[in-house]
Structures are given as structure tokens and as C-alpha cells.
Design a protein around this motif. Structure first.
Motif, PDB file in Angstrom:
ATOM      1  N   CYS A 170       0.839  -1.202   0.000  1.00  0.00           N
ATOM      2  CA  CYS A 170       0.000   0.000   0.000  1.00  0.00           C
ATOM      3  C   CYS A 170       0.875   1.254   0.000  1.00  0.00           C
ATOM      4  N   CYS A 221       0.358   3.952   1.483  1.00  0.00           N
ATOM      5  CA  CYS A 221       0.317   4.719   2.738  1.00  0.00           C
ATOM      6  C   CYS A 221       1.513   4.419   3.634  1.00  0.00           C
ATOM      7  N   SER A 268       2.066   1.461   5.210  1.00  0.00           N
ATOM      8  CA  SER A 268       1.741   0.522   6.292  1.00  0.00           C
ATOM      9  C   SER A 268       2.489  -0.801   6.143  1.00  0.00           C
ATOM     10  N   CYS A 297      -5.629  -2.952   2.577  1.00  0.00           N
ATOM     11  CA  CYS A 297      -5.363  -1.673   3.225  1.00  0.00           C
ATOM     12  C   CYS A 297      -5.964  -0.560   2.376  1.00  0.00           C
ATOM     13  N   CYS A 298      -6.297   0.545   2.965  1.00  0.00           N
ATOM     14  CA  CYS A 298      -6.732   1.744   2.221  1.00  0.00           C
ATOM     15  C   CYS A 298      -7.643   1.440   1.038  1.00  0.00           C
TER      16      CYS A 298
HETATM   17 ZN   LIG Z   1      -2.784   1.722   3.244  1.00  0.00          ZN
END
Ligand SMILES: [Zn+2]
Length: 123
Positions: free
Chosen positions: A109, A111, A113, A120-121
Motif C-alpha cells: 500500500c 500509505c 503501512s 489496506c486503504c
Molecule cells: Zn494503506
């Protein structure tokens, strides 16, 4: 600069305008409700912003920020220019380039993570 990114994420347009140098500041700034900011990576900062700069020093930050707009991922890459005046940094301008991303479901991801994108997301 990082605080400006946080302001983008939160849609705090007043803060963005308040940190914008008077010479280039737009009259108004409207947040885009369809844009969800997901991640930021600083590639380079110059000079070292921990040191106390002098009046009229110019600073640069090269960063990549990831965002989703209507379920599509994009990357904004920008070299931002700042000037140090009245004992603080002011944003002057930048060279934003937005690229549409086409990630696979199992890619990490954006982001940061370190989870897979599909887990995720999603929103
Ligand atoms: Zn994410």
C-alpha cells in the motif's frame, strides 16, 4: 512542509494560505472532497531544516505524496520552494507533477503501512 501536508490531509485550507508567501499566495483555496491523501515521502530537504536559517534563505523540499481520487490512485511529485522570512519558512511555489498509478492488488500500500494494497486503504 510536513505540517502543510497534514493540512492538506485534513483540508485545512486556512493553514495552507497562512504558510504561503504573500508574493505567490492565492486569494482562496478550496479543499477537494474527492481527494484522500494517503502517504508522504520526503526525498530530499535542503538546507537541513533543523539548523537555524538566516533571513531570505531559500529552502527546497522534494517529496512524493500519494492520494486516491474516486477509487483511483495518483502520485504527486513536487519540488517545493520555501523562503525564510520573519523567523519562519514560507511556501513560495513548486513544480507539481501528478501521475496516475495502476497498482496491482498485491502491491504494498502507498500509505506506508507495509500491508498489501488489497488489505489496506480500500476506501
Ligand atoms: Zn494503506
Amino acid at each position: 512542509m510536513r505540517s502543510r501536508y497534514s493540512a492538506f490531509v485534513l483540508g485545512l485550507t486556512d493553514y495552507l494560505l497562512a504558510t504561503w508567501h504573500i508574493s505567490t499566495r492565492p486569494v482562496e483555496l478550496l479543499p477537494d472532497p474527492h481527494t484522500q491523501w494517503k502517504g508522504l515521502s520526503i526525498i530530499k530537504e535542503a538546507p537541513d531544516l533543523q539548523k537555524t536559517p538566516s533571513q531570505a534563505d531559500i529552502g527546497y523540499i522534494h517529496f512524493r505524496a500519494y492520494f486516491k481520487e474516486r477509487a483511483r490512485w495518483h502520485r504527486l511529485e513536487e519540488n517545493s520552494r520555501f523562503v525564510f522570512e520573519q523567523r519562519r519558512w514560507w511556501y513560495i511555489d513548486g513544480t507539481p507533477e501528478v501521475m496516475r498509478l495502476k497498482p496491482r492488488r498485491n502491491d504494498p500500500c502507498f500509505c506506508g503501512s507495509s500491508r498489501k494494497l488489497k488489505l489496506c486503504c480500500k476506501e
